[in-house]
Design a protein around this motif. Structure first.
Motif, PDB file in Angstrom:
ATOM      1  N   LYS A   2       0.832  -1.196   0.000  1.00 19.22           N
ATOM      2  CA  LYS A   2       0.000   0.000   0.000  1.00 19.22           C
ATOM      3  C   LYS A   2       0.870   1.251   0.000  1.00 19.22           C
ATOM      4  O   LYS A   2       1.899   1.318   0.637  1.00 19.22           O
ATOM      5  CB  LYS A   2      -0.906   0.030   1.235  1.00 19.22           C
ATOM      6  CG  LYS A   2      -1.909  -1.097   1.279  1.00 19.22           C
ATOM      7  CD  LYS A   2      -2.749  -0.956   2.523  1.00 19.22           C
ATOM      8  CE  LYS A   2      -3.718  -2.116   2.637  1.00 19.22           C
ATOM      9  NZ  LYS A   2      -4.496  -2.037   3.896  1.00 19.22           N
ATOM     10  N   LYS A   3       0.359   2.272  -0.680  1.00 13.17           N
ATOM     11  CA  LYS A   3       1.024   3.565  -0.627  1.00 13.17           C
ATOM     12  C   LYS A   3       0.632   4.280   0.663  1.00 13.17           C
ATOM     13  O   LYS A   3      -0.518   4.271   1.050  1.00 13.17           O
ATOM     14  CB  LYS A   3       0.607   4.425  -1.827  1.00 13.17           C
ATOM     15  CG  LYS A   3       1.037   3.841  -3.161  1.00 13.17           C
ATOM     16  CD  LYS A   3       0.591   4.726  -4.299  1.00 13.17           C
ATOM     17  CE  LYS A   3       1.017   4.158  -5.642  1.00 13.17           C
ATOM     18  NZ  LYS A   3       0.560   4.991  -6.767  1.00 13.17           N
ATOM     19  N   ILE A 266      -9.961   4.594  -3.032  1.00 11.67           N
ATOM     20  CA  ILE A 266     -10.051   5.947  -2.521  1.00 11.67           C
ATOM     21  C   ILE A 266      -8.836   6.730  -3.001  1.00 11.67           C
ATOM     22  O   ILE A 266      -7.696   6.262  -2.893  1.00 11.67           O
ATOM     23  CB  ILE A 266     -10.117   5.964  -0.978  1.00 11.67           C
ATOM     24  CG1 ILE A 266     -11.183   4.998  -0.474  1.00 11.67           C
ATOM     25  CG2 ILE A 266     -10.375   7.384  -0.487  1.00 11.67           C
ATOM     26  CD1 ILE A 266     -12.568   5.243  -1.001  1.00 11.67           C
ATOM     27  N   TYR A 267      -9.078   7.923  -3.513  1.00 13.28           N
ATOM     28  CA  TYR A 267      -8.026   8.775  -4.064  1.00 13.28           C
ATOM     29  C   TYR A 267      -8.003  10.125  -3.360  1.00 13.28           C
ATOM     30  O   TYR A 267      -8.985  10.542  -2.738  1.00 13.28           O
ATOM     31  CB  TYR A 267      -8.276   9.043  -5.555  1.00 13.28           C
ATOM     32  CG  TYR A 267      -7.799   7.965  -6.500  1.00 13.28           C
ATOM     33  CD1 TYR A 267      -6.783   8.213  -7.423  1.00 13.28           C
ATOM     34  CD2 TYR A 267      -8.372   6.704  -6.492  1.00 13.28           C
ATOM     35  CE1 TYR A 267      -6.360   7.238  -8.319  1.00 13.28           C
ATOM     36  CE2 TYR A 267      -7.957   5.721  -7.377  1.00 13.28           C
ATOM     37  CZ  TYR A 267      -6.947   5.994  -8.291  1.00 13.28           C
ATOM     38  OH  TYR A 267      -6.522   5.029  -9.166  1.00 13.28           O
ATOM     39  N   THR A 268      -6.876  10.802  -3.503  1.00 17.17           N
ATOM     40  CA  THR A 268      -6.782  12.218  -3.183  1.00 17.17           C
ATOM     41  C   THR A 268      -6.188  12.943  -4.375  1.00 17.17           C
ATOM     42  O   THR A 268      -5.511  12.351  -5.220  1.00 17.17           O
ATOM     43  CB  THR A 268      -5.888  12.489  -1.953  1.00 17.17           C
ATOM     44  OG1 THR A 268      -4.558  12.057  -2.234  1.00 17.17           O
ATOM     45  CG2 THR A 268      -6.422  11.785  -0.716  1.00 17.17           C
ATOM     46  N   GLN A 276      -3.233  13.293  -8.625  1.00 12.26           N
ATOM     47  CA  GLN A 276      -4.251  12.292  -8.294  1.00 12.26           C
ATOM     48  C   GLN A 276      -3.548  11.018  -7.828  1.00 12.26           C
ATOM     49  O   GLN A 276      -2.755  10.423  -8.551  1.00 12.26           O
ATOM     50  CB  GLN A 276      -5.135  12.023  -9.509  1.00 12.26           C
ATOM     51  CG  GLN A 276      -5.909  13.249  -9.949  1.00 12.26           C
ATOM     52  CD  GLN A 276      -6.794  13.010 -11.160  1.00 12.26           C
ATOM     53  OE1 GLN A 276      -7.197  11.882 -11.433  1.00 12.26           O
ATOM     54  NE2 GLN A 276      -7.112  14.073 -11.887  1.00 12.26           N
ATOM     55  N   THR A 277      -3.860  10.594  -6.596  1.00 12.68           N
ATOM     56  CA  THR A 277      -3.119   9.510  -5.949  1.00 12.68           C
ATOM     57  C   THR A 277      -4.062   8.496  -5.324  1.00 12.68           C
ATOM     58  O   THR A 277      -4.968   8.852  -4.571  1.00 12.68           O
ATOM     59  CB  THR A 277      -2.197  10.072  -4.852  1.00 12.68           C
ATOM     60  OG1 THR A 277      -1.339  11.076  -5.414  1.00 12.68           O
ATOM     61  CG2 THR A 277      -1.356   8.966  -4.231  1.00 12.68           C
ATOM     62  N   ASN A 278      -3.826   7.227  -5.625  1.00 14.27           N
ATOM     63  CA  ASN A 278      -4.592   6.124  -5.033  1.00 14.27           C
ATOM     64  C   ASN A 278      -4.040   5.852  -3.634  1.00 14.27           C
ATOM     65  O   ASN A 278      -2.878   5.479  -3.480  1.00 14.27           O
ATOM     66  CB  ASN A 278      -4.458   4.879  -5.911  1.00 14.27           C
ATOM     67  CG  ASN A 278      -5.341   3.740  -5.451  1.00 14.27           C
ATOM     68  OD1 ASN A 278      -5.796   3.693  -4.312  1.00 14.27           O
ATOM     69  ND2 ASN A 278      -5.588   2.795  -6.350  1.00 14.27           N
ATOM     70  N   ILE A 279      -4.859   6.048  -2.591  1.00 16.26           N
ATOM     71  CA  ILE A 279      -4.361   5.869  -1.234  1.00 16.26           C
ATOM     72  C   ILE A 279      -4.798   4.549  -0.597  1.00 16.26           C
ATOM     73  O   ILE A 279      -4.364   4.221   0.507  1.00 16.26           O
ATOM     74  CB  ILE A 279      -4.752   7.046  -0.318  1.00 16.26           C
ATOM     75  CG1 ILE A 279      -6.271   7.179  -0.204  1.00 16.26           C
ATOM     76  CG2 ILE A 279      -4.120   8.339  -0.815  1.00 16.26           C
ATOM     77  CD1 ILE A 279      -6.722   8.217   0.806  1.00 16.26           C
ATOM     78  N   PHE A 285     -13.654  -3.501  -3.176  1.00 14.43           N
ATOM     79  CA  PHE A 285     -14.483  -2.323  -3.403  1.00 14.43           C
ATOM     80  C   PHE A 285     -14.388  -1.409  -2.187  1.00 14.43           C
ATOM     81  O   PHE A 285     -15.033  -1.627  -1.170  1.00 14.43           O
ATOM     82  CB  PHE A 285     -15.937  -2.756  -3.648  1.00 14.43           C
ATOM     83  CG  PHE A 285     -16.760  -1.703  -4.331  1.00 14.43           C
ATOM     84  CD1 PHE A 285     -16.768  -1.599  -5.705  1.00 14.43           C
ATOM     85  CD2 PHE A 285     -17.526  -0.817  -3.590  1.00 14.43           C
ATOM     86  CE1 PHE A 285     -17.521  -0.617  -6.347  1.00 14.43           C
ATOM     87  CE2 PHE A 285     -18.286   0.161  -4.208  1.00 14.43           C
ATOM     88  CZ  PHE A 285     -18.287   0.260  -5.596  1.00 14.43           C
ATOM     89  N   ASP A 286     -13.546  -0.387  -2.280  1.00 19.75           N
ATOM     90  CA  ASP A 286     -13.423   0.616  -1.234  1.00 19.75           C
ATOM     91  C   ASP A 286     -14.285   1.808  -1.625  1.00 19.75           C
ATOM     92  O   ASP A 286     -14.111   2.365  -2.720  1.00 19.75           O
ATOM     93  CB  ASP A 286     -11.966   1.068  -1.076  1.00 19.75           C
ATOM     94  CG  ASP A 286     -11.042  -0.083  -0.707  1.00 19.75           C
ATOM     95  OD1 ASP A 286     -11.526  -1.043  -0.085  1.00 19.75           O
ATOM     96  OD2 ASP A 286      -9.845  -0.013  -1.052  1.00 19.75           O
ATOM     97  N   ASN A 287     -15.208   2.210  -0.761  1.00 19.88           N
ATOM     98  CA  ASN A 287     -16.130   3.268  -1.164  1.00 19.88           C
ATOM     99  C   ASN A 287     -16.555   4.144  -0.003  1.00 19.88           C
ATOM    100  O   ASN A 287     -16.252   3.874   1.151  1.00 19.88           O
ATOM    101  CB  ASN A 287     -17.362   2.673  -1.863  1.00 19.88           C
ATOM    102  CG  ASN A 287     -18.283   1.950  -0.908  1.00 19.88           C
ATOM    103  OD1 ASN A 287     -17.846   1.367   0.066  1.00 19.88           O
ATOM    104  ND2 ASN A 287     -19.565   1.973  -1.192  1.00 19.88           N
TER     105      ASN A 287
END
Length: 304
Positions: A2-3, A266-268, A276-279, A285-287
């Protein structure tokens, strides 16, 4: 692997598995606890637990069907809806589950209650006057009044940080569009006109609005000024749908959900759409991401 959160934010997630279904959740303002809804005990009840998942407490086991719990800005009360023979009614209780009592008494269906940003009023939706409209009342249920009074569906109100403006979605112009109105409902202005536009959220200073729009085909994250001007598509990701935008507490970044047709993360991104970064970056399914009050933690649902 994970980032890590590049803006020093921690993650909390809830597993959506068959024996512990969880929907409807929010942080307490002091960030030490999480309020959520689950049918793990056979009915839809409200639970509170510590941020690490410990000290689980059922707050509302006396009622059959409850929904949409919201914690007051000062963390002292919870407003929510309870199903009855006429539809749903708005109830309120203390944060520890005591003093549960009904606020709405007139016949009709009452749903989706939220506190105003200063915690002095409750906004909600009701069809008691025929159409689905947005209402406001005092914390004790008095002075309930219809703010919208237009044909069509008016719903999902959001209060500005200074409690002077309410954003909401409406079908009065045809497709779902974003409107703004004064706190008394006297001045109502349509902010969007093309395609479907929904899920508006204020920036911390109340001067900009981030929202979802299908204006360019896919569901994208857009931003506009408070008067509806200077609309900009921040994501512009062809074939990918973006949802549930919200500003971080400092206003520098936007948190949102991205669905590519197979996976959801989930992104920021920066407030101008860059970086744009996938965190979460995990299969599953993350929502429905939510930030806590000071922007240091994110809570979201996950099927992982």
């Amino acid at each position: 692997m994970k980032k890590p959160f590049f803006f020093s934010t921690q993650m909390c997630f809830m597993l959506l598995i068959s024996i512990l279904p969880i929907v409807g959740f929010s942080f307490s303002p002091d960030i030490d606890q999480i309020l959520f809804m689950s049918d793990r005990d056979g009915e839809n009840d409200f639970y509170m637990m510590d941020i690490n998942g410990e000290n689980l407490v059922n707050l509302s086991k006396d009622y059959e069907v409850q929904n949409n719990p919201q914690i007051s800005p000062n963390g002292s009360q919870i407003v929510y809806q309870v199903k009855n023979e006429n539809g749903n009614a708005i109830w309120i209780m203390n944060i520890d589950g005591t003093e549960q009592h009904q606020l709405t008494q007139e016949e009709g269906n009452y749903t989706k209650p939220i506190f105003s940003a200063d915690g002095t009023k409750i906004l909600f939706e009701s069809d008691r006057d025929g159409d689905l409209d947005i209402y406001m009342m005092e914390l004790d249920g008095t002075e309930s009044r219809n703010l919208t009074k237009y044909p069509g569906r008016d719903d999902f109100p959001v209060c500005s940080p200074d409690v002077s403006i309410i954003l909401f979605e409406s079908t009065r112009a045809g497709d779902v569009q974003i409107f703004r109105m004064s706190l008394d409902g006297n001045i109502q202005i349509q902010l969007t006109t093309e395609a479907f536009n929904f899920s508006p959220r204020f920036s911390p200073d109340g001067l900009q609005i981030v929202y979802q729009s299908s204006s360019d085909g896919d569901n994208e994250i857009w931003i506009m000024d408070l008067d509806g001007g200077n609309k900009v598509n921040l994501t512009s990701n062809s074939g990918i749908n973006d949802f549930y935008p919200q500003f971080t507490s400092d206003g520098n970044k936007i948190l949102y959900q991205v669905f590519d047709g197979a996976n959801s993360d989930i992104y920021t991104m920066d407030f101008d759409g860059s970086n744009q970064t996938n965190i979460t970056n995990t299969l599953g399914f993350d929502n429905r991401p939510q930030l806590n009050k000071d922007g240091t933690k994110v809570i979201f649902q996950s099927s992982r």
